[in-house]
Design a protein around this motif. Sequence first.
Motif, mmCIF file in Angstrom:
data_model
loop_
_atom_site.group_PDB
_atom_site.id
_atom_site.type_symbol
_atom_site.label_atom_id
_atom_site.label_comp_id
_atom_site.label_asym_id
_atom_site.label_seq_id
_atom_site.Cartn_x
_atom_site.Cartn_y
_atom_site.Cartn_z
ATOM 1 N N ASN A 31 0.852 -1.183 0.000
ATOM 2 C CA ASN A 31 0.000 0.000 0.000
ATOM 3 C C ASN A 31 0.889 1.235 0.000
ATOM 4 O O ASN A 31 1.567 1.496 0.985
ATOM 5 C CB ASN A 31 -0.902 -0.002 1.240
ATOM 6 C CG ASN A 31 -1.776 -1.224 1.286
ATOM 7 O OD1 ASN A 31 -2.519 -1.495 0.359
ATOM 8 N ND2 ASN A 31 -1.662 -2.000 2.351
ATOM 9 N N VAL A 56 -2.476 3.915 6.492
ATOM 10 C CA VAL A 56 -2.765 2.596 5.937
ATOM 11 C C VAL A 56 -1.563 1.677 6.158
ATOM 12 O O VAL A 56 -0.423 2.085 5.949
ATOM 13 C CB VAL A 56 -3.106 2.706 4.429
ATOM 14 C CG1 VAL A 56 -3.179 1.343 3.787
ATOM 15 C CG2 VAL A 56 -4.399 3.454 4.242
ATOM 16 N N SER A 60 -0.757 -5.770 2.508
ATOM 17 C CA SER A 60 -2.053 -6.439 2.644
ATOM 18 C C SER A 60 -1.956 -7.791 1.965
ATOM 19 O O SER A 60 -1.179 -7.964 1.027
ATOM 20 C CB SER A 60 -3.160 -5.626 1.970
ATOM 21 O OG SER A 60 -3.256 -4.340 2.536
ATOM 22 N N ARG A 62 -4.694 -11.369 0.992
ATOM 23 C CA ARG A 62 -6.025 -11.975 1.033
ATOM 24 C C ARG A 62 -5.900 -13.467 1.297
ATOM 25 O O ARG A 62 -5.035 -14.130 0.741
ATOM 26 C CB ARG A 62 -6.750 -11.790 -0.301
ATOM 27 C CG ARG A 62 -6.958 -10.381 -0.727
ATOM 28 C CD ARG A 62 -8.247 -9.766 -0.355
ATOM 29 N NE ARG A 62 -9.404 -10.509 -0.823
ATOM 30 C CZ ARG A 62 -10.609 -10.323 -0.332
ATOM 31 N NH1 ARG A 62 -10.806 -9.448 0.609
ATOM 32 N NH2 ARG A 62 -11.622 -11.013 -0.779
ATOM 33 N N THR A 67 -9.268 -9.812 3.918
ATOM 34 C CA THR A 67 -8.030 -9.042 3.764
ATOM 35 C C THR A 67 -7.388 -8.852 5.131
ATOM 36 O O THR A 67 -8.052 -8.445 6.085
ATOM 37 C CB THR A 67 -8.322 -7.675 3.124
ATOM 38 O OG1 THR A 67 -8.982 -7.880 1.874
ATOM 39 C CG2 THR A 67 -7.037 -6.903 2.886
ATOM 40 N N PHE A 69 -3.813 -7.255 7.193
ATOM 41 C CA PHE A 69 -2.879 -6.151 7.046
ATOM 42 C C PHE A 69 -1.645 -6.359 7.920
ATOM 43 O O PHE A 69 -1.757 -6.787 9.069
ATOM 44 C CB PHE A 69 -3.548 -4.833 7.452
ATOM 45 C CG PHE A 69 -4.823 -4.565 6.698
ATOM 46 C CD1 PHE A 69 -4.782 -4.038 5.418
ATOM 47 C CD2 PHE A 69 -6.055 -4.861 7.261
ATOM 48 C CE1 PHE A 69 -5.948 -3.800 4.711
ATOM 49 C CE2 PHE A 69 -7.233 -4.627 6.566
ATOM 50 C CZ PHE A 69 -7.178 -4.097 5.290
ATOM 51 N N GLU A 71 1.647 -4.173 9.281
ATOM 52 C CA GLU A 71 2.381 -2.913 9.452
ATOM 53 C C GLU A 71 3.802 -3.302 9.802
ATOM 54 O O GLU A 71 4.044 -3.974 10.810
ATOM 55 C CB GLU A 71 1.759 -2.071 10.566
ATOM 56 C CG GLU A 71 2.476 -0.756 10.808
ATOM 57 C CD GLU A 71 2.436 0.175 9.611
ATOM 58 O OE1 GLU A 71 3.501 0.741 9.284
ATOM 59 O OE2 GLU A 71 1.362 0.344 9.006
ATOM 60 N N HIS A 89 -5.838 2.228 12.481
ATOM 61 C CA HIS A 89 -5.823 0.800 12.786
ATOM 62 C C HIS A 89 -6.945 0.456 13.776
ATOM 63 O O HIS A 89 -7.638 -0.554 13.613
ATOM 64 C CB HIS A 89 -4.467 0.381 13.340
ATOM 65 C CG HIS A 89 -3.345 0.572 12.362
ATOM 66 N ND1 HIS A 89 -2.063 0.172 12.643
ATOM 67 C CD2 HIS A 89 -3.290 1.111 11.119
ATOM 68 C CE1 HIS A 89 -1.278 0.461 11.612
ATOM 69 N NE2 HIS A 89 -2.010 1.038 10.685
ATOM 70 N N TRP A 92 -10.349 0.597 11.930
ATOM 71 C CA TRP A 92 -10.571 -0.585 11.099
ATOM 72 C C TRP A 92 -10.916 -1.792 11.953
ATOM 73 O O TRP A 92 -11.779 -2.572 11.596
ATOM 74 C CB TRP A 92 -9.343 -0.870 10.242
ATOM 75 C CG TRP A 92 -9.219 0.027 9.054
ATOM 76 C CD1 TRP A 92 -9.972 1.130 8.760
ATOM 77 C CD2 TRP A 92 -8.271 -0.092 8.000
ATOM 78 N NE1 TRP A 92 -9.545 1.692 7.598
ATOM 79 C CE2 TRP A 92 -8.507 0.971 7.109
ATOM 80 C CE3 TRP A 92 -7.250 -0.975 7.737
ATOM 81 C CZ2 TRP A 92 -7.748 1.145 5.957
ATOM 82 C CZ3 TRP A 92 -6.490 -0.791 6.594
ATOM 83 C CH2 TRP A 92 -6.742 0.260 5.706
ATOM 84 N N ASN A 99 -10.545 -8.047 10.257
ATOM 85 C CA ASN A 99 -9.503 -7.356 9.510
ATOM 86 C C ASN A 99 -8.521 -6.632 10.429
ATOM 87 O O ASN A 99 -8.338 -5.427 10.309
ATOM 88 C CB ASN A 99 -10.124 -6.358 8.526
ATOM 89 C CG ASN A 99 -10.999 -7.034 7.514
ATOM 90 O OD1 ASN A 99 -12.203 -7.041 7.654
ATOM 91 N ND2 ASN A 99 -10.404 -7.632 6.512
ATOM 92 N N VAL A 101 -4.955 -5.324 12.057
ATOM 93 C CA VAL A 101 -3.643 -4.916 11.562
ATOM 94 C C VAL A 101 -2.614 -5.560 12.475
ATOM 95 O O VAL A 101 -2.618 -5.347 13.682
ATOM 96 C CB VAL A 101 -3.478 -3.378 11.584
ATOM 97 C CG1 VAL A 101 -2.090 -2.995 11.134
ATOM 98 C CG2 VAL A 101 -4.541 -2.712 10.719
#
Length: 127
Positions: A31, A56, A60, A62, A67, A69, A71, A89, A92, A99, A101
């Motif tokens: 990203n 963001v 990422s 799948r 999805t 994530f 970091e 974060h 989300w 989902n 992070v």
Amino acid sequence: MRNPAEKRLQAAIVKMLNNEFWQLRGMVWWNRNGDTAKRTDIQRMQDATLGELPGVPDLSFRWHGITFFLEVKAEETKGRLTGAQPALHAKWLSDCALNPVYVVWSVDEARDVVKAVMGAKWVITRG
């Protein structure tokens, strides 16, 4: 530009994912979220109109339609969440607990996260 140590770590994580998890080939992406401090106000506005979202996560992937994530933070530079990252974060995660992070500081941590995700039984119900 982001921290060079984090760039090296991110490249190593992507290489590991492609080499060790063939199921994820074509399902991992970066990203673009560079250092906005080095951009002019006009560049930041242009990037925002193109959909760039500060905070963001770096990577990422799948798996089974979900999805996830990652970091990436470099341990040797004492990487930590900064700027818009903590709030985004959390937002989300509150929106969808499926989902999260994952913050990783090494290739081994990223590997462990992916193994856990791929080994979990995901049951999604539609209401």
